[in-house]
Design an enzyme around this catalytic site. Sequence first.
Site, PDB file in Angstrom:
ATOM      1  N   GLN A  46       0.829  -1.202   0.000  1.00 33.80           N
ATOM      2  CA  GLN A  46       0.000   0.000   0.000  1.00 33.80           C
ATOM      3  C   GLN A  46       0.867   1.257   0.000  1.00 33.80           C
ATOM      4  O   GLN A  46       2.059   1.211   0.279  1.00 33.80           O
ATOM      5  CB  GLN A  46      -0.915  -0.006   1.234  1.00 33.80           C
ATOM      6  CG  GLN A  46      -0.170  -0.160   2.542  1.00 33.80           C
ATOM      7  CD  GLN A  46      -1.034  -0.750   3.639  1.00 33.80           C
ATOM      8  OE1 GLN A  46      -2.258  -0.704   3.606  1.00 33.80           O
ATOM      9  NE2 GLN A  46      -0.396  -1.309   4.665  1.00 33.80           N
TER      10      GLN A  46
ATOM     11  N   ALA B 216      -1.726 -11.915   8.814  1.00 37.00           N
ATOM     12  CA  ALA B 216      -2.524 -12.248   9.997  1.00 37.00           C
ATOM     13  C   ALA B 216      -3.298 -13.543   9.796  1.00 37.00           C
ATOM     14  O   ALA B 216      -3.416 -14.359  10.725  1.00 37.00           O
ATOM     15  CB  ALA B 216      -3.474 -11.098  10.306  1.00 37.00           C
TER      16      ALA B 216
ATOM     17  N   ASP C  71      -7.452  -4.774  14.270  1.00 33.35           N
ATOM     18  CA  ASP C  71      -7.143  -3.368  13.967  1.00 33.35           C
ATOM     19  C   ASP C  71      -6.600  -3.297  12.552  1.00 33.35           C
ATOM     20  O   ASP C  71      -5.529  -2.755  12.299  1.00 33.35           O
ATOM     21  CB  ASP C  71      -6.138  -2.816  14.979  1.00 33.35           C
ATOM     22  CG  ASP C  71      -5.914  -1.319  14.817  1.00 33.35           C
ATOM     23  OD1 ASP C  71      -6.753  -0.661  14.170  1.00 33.35           O
ATOM     24  OD2 ASP C  71      -4.890  -0.813  15.318  1.00 33.35           O
TER      25      ASP C  71
END
Length: 336
Positions: A52, A160, A177
């Site tokens: 990103q 994750a 989060d």
Amino acid sequence: FFFFFFFFFRVRKMPQDGVSIGSLAINELIIPGVSGCYEISDIFYTGQSEFQKVHVVDLKAFGRTLFLDQKMQSSASDEFIYHESLVYPALLTHPNPKNVLILGGGEGGTSREALRFKSVERLVMVDIDEVVVETSKQFLTSYHRGAWENSRLEVVIGCAKKYLEETDVKWDVIIGDLADPTDGGPCYLLYTVEFYKMLAEKLAPNGIFVTQSGPCGLYSVDEVCLPVYNTLSEVFKNTTLYHAHCPAFFDHYAFTMASNDVDTNFCRNGDVVKRIEERVDATHETDATPEDVGAAVPRSVDEETLQSYFIWPKWLKDKSKENKTIIRDDSPSYLS
């Protein structure tokens, strides 16, 4: 190079009392048809990671701010509202949270809040983007307040989903989060019913999962917030959606807490004051004082504030009845 000039631009025309003409600014889509224009006072980092676009800037209105893929993640002026709202309800609701896992959380604010709970013995933060983590360590020092050096925290750079699939640990609390699900972004498959079913198997007895669920204002709630709530309700027996106003986001932000064993409405009915006094201690943080314990620590939440977070306006109740979207791997939901 092209992106820099697309994202940061010089203001030529603005209404009276708006962003100063000639100043450097950031333009962000708030909802379709509405953009926010933020005046920049300084730029600390601008780059592209493997996953990103990453930018750390000082905004005239909101202070030190992290943007990922042109979306504001948090700002120094009010990040405490978001991070306390994400962490406190779950860690106050759980009977005795010792093992806590954070998915995402590269800014360090979520780790800071989790480490304020004395019962937490082991905290693992898994973030896919090392650039975000290292940039935050260097430039977002007011966010983490020394959390990176805390011996209870283990930082894992990686996926994750893969980490959860492979871990044998059963977690008392898992905190999502993650960045908002965007088309082509790194996180959109971490909001699906398939992912949540796998995650539920990684919770210990009385385990709780809580996740940020995107903006939940009148014009944005249908995109991600209600689909996440519906999807978690498909997997867990007890699911609660709550919300807080985050000024820098120009919207209310949603959080969803879920468990198969625990009543997720404790903060509406339980003794929140007592648990904050018993559980919260920030004396280990950078520039802390001996008085940084109990109710003196949180800047946003107290009993009345938490109770208000769990109250839905009538229009949200109505929209929840109408929106039945379930997020699946083959039919994801994206934030505009």
